[in-house]
Design an enzyme around this catalytic site. Structure first.
Site, PDB file in Angstrom:
ATOM      1  CG  HIS A   1      -0.384  -0.071   2.537  1.00 50.73           C
ATOM      2  ND1 HIS A   1      -1.135  -0.228   3.668  1.00 50.73           N
ATOM      3  CD2 HIS A   1       0.891  -0.014   2.976  1.00 50.73           C
ATOM      4  CE1 HIS A   1      -0.355  -0.257   4.722  1.00 50.73           C
ATOM      5  NE2 HIS A   1       0.879  -0.126   4.327  1.00 50.73           N
ATOM      6  CG  ASN A   2      -0.060   4.258   1.426  1.00 50.45           C
ATOM      7  OD1 ASN A   2      -1.165   4.475   0.933  1.00 50.45           O
ATOM      8  ND2 ASN A   2       0.094   4.030   2.719  1.00 50.45           N
TER       9      ASN A   2
END
Length: 340
Positions: A247-248
């Site tokens: 994620h991210n």
């Protein structure tokens, strides 16, 4: 604010309700009637938002929270600015997670019809048997969707894409000419967990995945959606089979990642970076444009642009070669001897 195409707003809650749900206590009981409508990251929380602070290194970020609500530990309350309502807890992330579940819910396919009547299919879209498409999804002209594919509510897929059998796409915006091979999973929850009073809890993942034009995602690879913002794969980047992008992560344009590469959360990768097979990258690092990461390298520090790193732990190639040669000489030039 989470993207309403993918997340349902469950309506505002009072601080008193959030305190009760999360096991926190109000720093000022007079704020119990205050309403909160959404969650936000610490750096962008404003009026109506609730956030959390768990890392003391980020105490300076509290200065911008006027009008917001924050879960934090009692010992950090004095660092909060006036006008920031506080919910005190020894488990800020876990308490915030309880609040997030009260305020937002993921949109899911209702299952009544495999292809929802509210989805939009442009001319020339080909659907194989067993495809599931959620409410509000849009698929562009000339895209081919293989058997057993699941496309979640609100997902936008561009034109002339190829989606292989049994791929799953949710919480995602997909550009034109994207190839997603069989079994790939795009947009599932990233790995976020925090200790709570009764054990470890999952942290809601309220972001998206953005695949830009010309991206290839190999078979059985996973690209996780962001915790708040986007996980982005840049234009024309090519990801092999069995790769995990957490994620991210922000992956630049024209990058390549060979099989078994793993890129941990919130790492930023510049344009034109190449990862050899089984390379691993720790979280919150920066890999500069044009860098090369050798096969099976374990990267624990940021890599400058244009450099080639390899080894465990990863270091510049020339240094690794020099150290490897030194070790070989110390071992008699033939490696470590076994029994005669």
């Amino acid at each position: 604010m989470p993207d309403p195409r993918f997340f349902e707003d469950l309506g505002p809650a009072t601080l008193a309700e959030l305190a009760s749900l999360s096991g926190a206590r109000l720093a000022d009981p007079a704020t119990g009637h205050q309403l909160v409508s959404h969650v936000a990251p610490l750096e962008s929380a404003g009026p109506g938002a609730v956030t959390f602070l768990s890392d003391p290194k980020r105490l300076a970020d509290l200065a911008g929270l006027s009008g917001a609500v924050c879960f934090l530990r009692p010992e950090h309350a004095a660092d909060a600015p006036p006008g920031c309502a506080l919910l005190l807890t020894n488990h800020p992330q876990a308490s915030w997670a309880a609040a997030a579940h009260r305020l937002h819910a993921s949109r899911r396919h209702d299952g009544a019809q495999p292809v929802h009547p509210d989805c939009e299919l442009e001319e020339g879209v080909l659907l194989a048997p067993g495809v599931v498409i959620g409410q509000g999804a849009r698929i562009g002209r000339g895209t081919q969707v293989g058997p057993g594919v699941v496309i979640g509510p609100g997902v936008a897929v561009g034109r002339d894409c190829r989606i292989g059998a049994n791929a799953v796409i949710g919480f995602a915006l997909v550009g034109d000419r994207v190839s997603i091979h069989a079994g790939a999973v795009i947009g599932e929850a990233g790995f976020g967990a925090a200790g709570g009073p009764t054990g470890v809890v999952d942290l809601p993942q309220l972001g998206r995945v953005v695949l830009q034009d010309g991206v290839t995602i190999g078979a059985n690879s996973c690209v996780d959606r962001g915790a708040f913002g986007d996980t982005t794969i840049g234009e024309n980047s090519k990801i092999d089979n069995l790769v995990h992008v957490a994620h991210n992560v922000r992956l630049g344009r024209n990058c390549v990642a060979a099989a078994f590469t793993g890129i941990s959360g919130s790492t930023v990768v510049g344009d034109g970076v190449a990862f050899g097979g089984k390379a691993g990258v720790a979280d919150h690092l920066t890999i500069g444009a044009g860098a090369n990461i050798g096969a099976a390298a374990s990267v624990f520090k940021s890599v400058p642009a244009g450099e080639t790193w390899t080894g465990f732990p990863a270091r510049p190639l020339k240094r690794w070669l020099r150290e490897t040669a030194w070790l070989s000489r110390k071992a008699g030039g033939r490696g470590i001897k076994g029994p005669e």
